[in-house]
Scaffold this motif. Structure first.
Motif, mmCIF file in Angstrom:
data_model
loop_
_atom_site.group_PDB
_atom_site.id
_atom_site.type_symbol
_atom_site.label_atom_id
_atom_site.label_comp_id
_atom_site.label_asym_id
_atom_site.label_seq_id
_atom_site.Cartn_x
_atom_site.Cartn_y
_atom_site.Cartn_z
ATOM 1 N N ALA A 111 44.429 45.330 32.957
ATOM 2 C CA ALA A 111 43.895 43.998 33.276
ATOM 3 C C ALA A 111 42.954 44.057 34.477
ATOM 4 C CB ALA A 111 45.038 43.012 33.513
ATOM 5 N N ARG A 112 42.038 45.004 34.428
ATOM 6 C CA ARG A 112 41.101 45.207 35.528
ATOM 7 C C ARG A 112 39.673 44.985 35.028
ATOM 8 N NH1 ARG A 112 42.992 49.823 37.296
ATOM 9 N NH2 ARG A 112 41.457 51.279 36.476
ATOM 10 N N PHE A 113 38.864 44.311 35.861
ATOM 11 C CA PHE A 113 37.493 43.946 35.503
ATOM 12 C C PHE A 113 36.582 44.396 36.639
ATOM 13 C CE2 PHE A 113 40.581 41.254 33.548
ATOM 14 C CZ PHE A 113 40.143 41.084 32.243
ATOM 15 N N ARG A 114 35.333 44.802 36.278
ATOM 16 C CA ARG A 114 34.591 45.521 37.307
ATOM 17 C C ARG A 114 33.093 45.583 37.035
ATOM 18 N NH1 ARG A 114 37.241 50.790 39.715
ATOM 19 N NH2 ARG A 114 35.856 51.047 41.473
ATOM 20 N N GLN A 115 32.312 45.562 38.136
ATOM 21 C CA GLN A 115 30.895 45.918 38.143
ATOM 22 C C GLN A 115 30.636 46.760 39.389
ATOM 23 O OE1 GLN A 115 29.116 41.990 38.017
ATOM 24 N NE2 GLN A 115 28.644 42.162 35.828
ATOM 25 N N TYR A 116 29.573 47.559 39.316
ATOM 26 C CA TYR A 116 29.272 48.459 40.439
ATOM 27 C C TYR A 116 27.784 48.729 40.490
ATOM 28 C CZ TYR A 116 28.863 52.893 43.019
ATOM 29 O OH TYR A 116 28.482 53.872 43.895
ATOM 30 N N SER A 117 27.228 48.724 41.700
ATOM 31 C CA SER A 117 25.844 49.140 41.926
ATOM 32 C C SER A 117 25.767 49.851 43.268
ATOM 33 C CB SER A 117 24.889 47.939 41.915
ATOM 34 O OG SER A 117 24.706 47.436 40.614
ATOM 35 N N ARG A 118 24.699 50.620 43.428
ATOM 36 C CA ARG A 118 24.530 51.395 44.659
ATOM 37 C C ARG A 118 23.324 50.866 45.432
ATOM 38 N NH1 ARG A 118 24.625 55.888 42.349
ATOM 39 N NH2 ARG A 118 26.881 56.160 42.497
ATOM 40 N N ILE A 197 21.441 55.214 54.808
ATOM 41 C CA ILE A 197 22.878 55.000 54.635
ATOM 42 C C ILE A 197 23.114 54.482 53.220
ATOM 43 C CG2 ILE A 197 24.847 53.584 55.359
ATOM 44 C CD1 ILE A 197 23.618 53.717 58.217
ATOM 45 N N ILE A 198 24.052 55.119 52.512
ATOM 46 C CA ILE A 198 24.373 54.752 51.135
ATOM 47 C C ILE A 198 25.532 53.762 51.146
ATOM 48 C CG2 ILE A 198 24.992 55.615 48.850
ATOM 49 C CD1 ILE A 198 24.179 58.411 49.824
ATOM 50 N N VAL A 199 25.393 52.705 50.357
ATOM 51 C CA VAL A 199 26.456 51.708 50.231
ATOM 52 C C VAL A 199 26.756 51.503 48.741
ATOM 53 C CG1 VAL A 199 27.233 49.378 50.801
ATOM 54 C CG2 VAL A 199 25.585 50.543 52.303
ATOM 55 N N GLY A 200 27.962 51.860 48.336
ATOM 56 C CA GLY A 200 28.406 51.568 46.980
ATOM 57 C C GLY A 200 29.080 50.207 46.970
ATOM 58 N N VAL A 201 28.612 49.312 46.114
ATOM 59 C CA VAL A 201 29.129 47.940 46.088
ATOM 60 C C VAL A 201 29.912 47.728 44.792
ATOM 61 C CG1 VAL A 201 28.570 45.488 46.258
ATOM 62 C CG2 VAL A 201 27.153 47.177 47.457
ATOM 63 N N HIS A 202 31.192 47.427 44.926
ATOM 64 C CA HIS A 202 32.079 47.236 43.786
ATOM 65 C C HIS A 202 32.512 45.775 43.714
ATOM 66 C CE1 HIS A 202 33.100 51.706 43.772
ATOM 67 N NE2 HIS A 202 32.693 51.531 45.018
ATOM 68 N N PHE A 203 32.388 45.161 42.556
ATOM 69 C CA PHE A 203 33.024 43.878 42.264
ATOM 70 C C PHE A 203 34.249 44.204 41.405
ATOM 71 C CE2 PHE A 203 29.069 40.851 42.386
ATOM 72 C CZ PHE A 203 28.871 41.164 43.719
ATOM 73 N N ARG A 306 43.351 38.657 41.758
ATOM 74 C CA ARG A 306 43.000 39.099 43.113
ATOM 75 C C ARG A 306 41.654 39.776 42.968
ATOM 76 N NH1 ARG A 306 43.143 43.877 46.105
ATOM 77 N NH2 ARG A 306 43.600 43.666 48.338
ATOM 78 N N SER A 307 40.616 39.141 43.482
ATOM 79 C CA SER A 307 39.251 39.640 43.324
ATOM 80 C C SER A 307 38.699 40.064 44.671
ATOM 81 C CB SER A 307 38.340 38.554 42.728
ATOM 82 O OG SER A 307 38.782 38.181 41.447
ATOM 83 N N VAL A 308 38.001 41.196 44.681
ATOM 84 C CA VAL A 308 37.465 41.720 45.939
ATOM 85 C C VAL A 308 36.075 42.306 45.737
ATOM 86 C CG1 VAL A 308 39.737 42.253 46.923
ATOM 87 C CG2 VAL A 308 38.517 43.992 45.590
ATOM 88 N N ILE A 309 35.314 42.325 46.821
ATOM 89 C CA ILE A 309 34.089 43.124 46.928
ATOM 90 C C ILE A 309 34.436 44.307 47.832
ATOM 91 C CG2 ILE A 309 31.710 43.238 47.770
ATOM 92 C CD1 ILE A 309 31.550 40.207 47.327
ATOM 93 N N ILE A 310 34.206 45.505 47.341
ATOM 94 C CA ILE A 310 34.423 46.709 48.146
ATOM 95 C C ILE A 310 33.074 47.359 48.428
ATOM 96 C CG2 ILE A 310 35.466 49.015 48.227
ATOM 97 C CD1 ILE A 310 37.686 48.005 46.453
ATOM 98 N N CYS A 311 32.851 47.692 49.680
ATOM 99 C CA CYS A 311 31.640 48.422 50.073
ATOM 100 C C CYS A 311 32.067 49.772 50.641
ATOM 101 C CB CYS A 311 30.843 47.647 51.118
ATOM 102 S SG CYS A 311 30.151 46.098 50.519
ATOM 103 N N ASP A 312 31.717 50.855 49.942
ATOM 104 C CA ASP A 312 31.963 52.189 50.504
ATOM 105 C C ASP A 312 30.671 52.702 51.112
ATOM 106 O OD1 ASP A 312 30.552 53.501 48.226
ATOM 107 O OD2 ASP A 312 32.360 53.014 47.101
ATOM 108 N N ILE A 313 30.766 53.228 52.314
ATOM 109 C CA ILE A 313 29.582 53.456 53.151
ATOM 110 C C ILE A 313 29.599 54.875 53.705
ATOM 111 C CG2 ILE A 313 28.341 52.663 55.205
ATOM 112 C CD1 ILE A 313 29.696 49.934 54.824
ATOM 113 N N GLU A 314 28.444 55.531 53.639
ATOM 114 C CA GLU A 314 28.337 56.890 54.180
ATOM 115 C C GLU A 314 26.874 57.225 54.465
ATOM 116 O OE1 GLU A 314 30.194 59.130 51.134
ATOM 117 O OE2 GLU A 314 29.187 57.928 49.630
#
Length: 323
Positions: A111-118, A197-203, A306-314
């Motif tokens: 039951a997981r839903f998702r989008q992702y862009s860099r 700086i790279i930022v991966g953005v996850h919905f 429970r919905s989140v935006i995750i930003c992974d940064i490097e």
């Protein structure tokens, strides 16, 4: 709000993952590849002053310079956005998350839903902005690939294709401001601030239902992300039980374990994200972290999520022979 406590027996039904830590992976890389590496003066790592205009995005928020993790909410500073701007943006995010596509790399039962862009940030620009990388076209759909290497044993070194975040969501001024705020709160060396700086953005939405009563994140254990920093911003929590966040100290020592396996003195924090844009962030090498499974607080047809935006940064520097 009622809390859902998951027993050890309940966790036994969920898959365990092998232990991998940032330190162990780094050690393997250094031993596998030869690299002539001069030491960097300590002063180069002391980010006591922020030499770019990115510093203005820090506002009154805590920074990751000397912390394993931080917590804040951007709405606590009125200079981030007016109350009406914030309210309208959150409403648009929640409407978009209502129609978020299923995670193509997860079983339906998750039951997981998702989008992702860099995205990319050039910290040395006079006026920093966010640049979005193009996705790939596969079967007529725009996707972006994501590979977490060995840091997600459930998808070990797997190149996962995910639906890209659509352009109409990427152009939001407040999403750009949120990303720039996250980047500004990280601990950068003077050399890293001279590189992109790279930022991966996850919905990501975990949305249990009567049919699929337990919605899980991945990996379903304490872990490190493999990115230098990670930020988690709540979009919405409704009719949800569980979903606790747990932060463990001692770097990645407890990666692969369940929270109840960590000695209490090494549990840095347990908490829930409650309100829109409640945020926590990790300095990846300093801790491991966990997000618990989400269940329906009240079973039935009422939506749960429970919905989140995750930003992974490097920083965009060589992994094996860094600057």
């Amino acid at each position: 709000m009622q809390r859902f406590v998951v027993s050890r027996q309940a966790f036994a039904t969920l898959p365990r993952v092998s232990r991998r830590t940032l330190a162990s992976v780094t050690s393997e890389c250094v031993s596998k590849y030869s690299c002539s590496r001069s030491s960097v003066p300590r002063a180069a790592h002391l980010n006591t002053s922020f030499p770019t205009t990115l510093g203005s995005y820090r506002r009154s928020f805590p920074v990751l310079n000397n912390a394993s993790f931080i917590r804040f909410n951007p709405s606590s500073d009125p200079s981030f956005a007016s109350s009406s701007e914030f309210r309208d943006w959150v409403a648009s995010l929640q409407s978009h998350f209502d129609v978020l596509p299923a995670d193509p790399n997860a079983p339906v039962s998750a039951a997981r839903f998702r989008q992702y862009s860099r995205a990319f940030v050039l910290p040395f620009e006079d006026k920093p902005r966010v640049y979005w990388a193009p996705g790939h076209v596969r079967d007529g759909s725009d996707i972006t690939y994501y590979n977490q290497g060995v840091f997600n044993p459930e998808h070990d070194s797997e190149r996962r294709g995910m639906p890209s975040i659509p352009p109409h969501m990427r152009v939001s001024p407040l999403l750009e401001k949120l990303i720039l705020t996250d980047v500004s709160l990280c601990d950068w060396s003077i050399d890293e601030l001279r590189h992109p700086i790279i930022v991966g953005v996850h919905f990501i939405k975990t949305a249990p239902s009567e049919k699929y009563p337990v919605s899980t994140t991945t990996p379903n254990a304490l872990h490190q992300d493999g990115h230098k920093f990670s930020f988690v911003h709540l979009v919405r929590r409704r009719n949800a039980a569980g979903g606790v966040n747990v932060i463990a100290g001692r770097g990645g020592q407890y990666a692969g374990l369940q929270p109840e396996d960590v000695p209490e003195p090494d549990v840095l924090a347990r908490f829930y994200l409650e309100s829109p844009l409640d945020t926590w962030a990790a300095y990846d090498e300093k801790c491991s972290h966990y997000a618990g499974p989400v269940m329906q607080e009240k079973s039935g047809a009422e939506p749960s999520e429970r919905s989140v935006i995750i930003c992974d940064i490097e920083p965009m520097v060589a992994a094996v022979c860094p600057i």
